[in-house]
Design a protein around this motif. Structure first.
Motif, short mmCIF file in Angstrom:
data_model
loop_
_atom_site.label_atom_id
_atom_site.label_comp_id
_atom_site.label_asym_id
_atom_site.label_seq_id
_atom_site.Cartn_x
_atom_site.Cartn_y
_atom_site.Cartn_z
N GLN A 184 0.83 -1.20 0.00
CA GLN A 184 0.00 0.00 0.00
C GLN A 184 0.86 1.25 0.00
O GLN A 184 2.02 1.21 0.45
N PRO A 185 0.33 2.35 -0.48
CA PRO A 185 1.08 3.62 -0.41
C PRO A 185 1.51 3.91 1.03
O PRO A 185 0.73 3.70 1.97
N GLY A 200 3.89 2.28 2.44
CA GLY A 200 4.52 1.07 2.94
C GLY A 200 5.98 0.94 2.54
O GLY A 200 6.55 1.85 1.91
N PRO A 204 2.46 5.34 -5.40
CA PRO A 204 1.99 4.63 -6.60
C PRO A 204 2.93 4.80 -7.80
O PRO A 204 3.09 3.87 -8.60
N VAL A 206 2.59 -0.57 -6.07
CA VAL A 206 2.14 0.24 -4.93
C VAL A 206 0.71 0.69 -5.22
O VAL A 206 0.47 1.49 -6.12
N SER A 207 -0.22 0.12 -4.46
CA SER A 207 -1.63 0.38 -4.73
C SER A 207 -2.46 0.06 -3.49
O SER A 207 -2.07 -0.76 -2.66
N LEU A 208 -3.62 0.71 -3.42
CA LEU A 208 -4.54 0.42 -2.31
C LEU A 208 -5.18 -0.94 -2.50
O LEU A 208 -5.41 -1.40 -3.58
#
Length: 116
Positions: A13-14, A16, A88, A114-116
């Motif tokens: 996740q962003p 992280g 992201p 990198v993503s939700l």
């Protein structure tokens, strides 16, 4: 022969963190500058970070400075990329690289998303 094997990529996740590793073989690892590059979809491959043979001199792309840290363990023939505060726009395939006598070698790459 020269081999570079990356690992440690994944989905995060962003904000992280991830730690990439590149295990090297087939050459005198401690004698060479090692680099990390990345390539995002539809974009050219770009230099992310570079580290000198003695684990002293490093340089970084402006976009990752202060968030990423490159290091190496010459006893383990391994170079690392610690990536913090991921965004992201850090999504890409990350490649390990070494240049030996004007020949450039690449690993197979490891995907970082990198993503939700």
């Amino acid at each position: 022969q020269v081999q570079l094997v990356e690992s440690g990529g994944g989905l995060v996740q962003p904000g992280g963190s991830l730690r990439l590793s590149c295990a090297a073989s087939g050459f005198t690892f401690s004698s060479y500058v090692m680099s990390w590059y990345r390539q995002a979809p539809g974009k050219e491959r770009e230099l992310v970070a570079r580290i000198g043979s003695l684990n002293i001199n490093t340089n970084y792309a402006a976009s990752v400075k202060g968030r990423f840290t490159v290091s190496r363990d010459n006893a383990k023939n391994t170079v690392y990329l610690q990536m913090n505060s991921l965004k992201p726009e850090d999504t890409a395939v990350y490649y390990c690289n070494v240049e030996i006598y004007y020949t450039t070698y690449w690993g197979q790459g490891t995907q970082v998303t990198v993503s939700l």
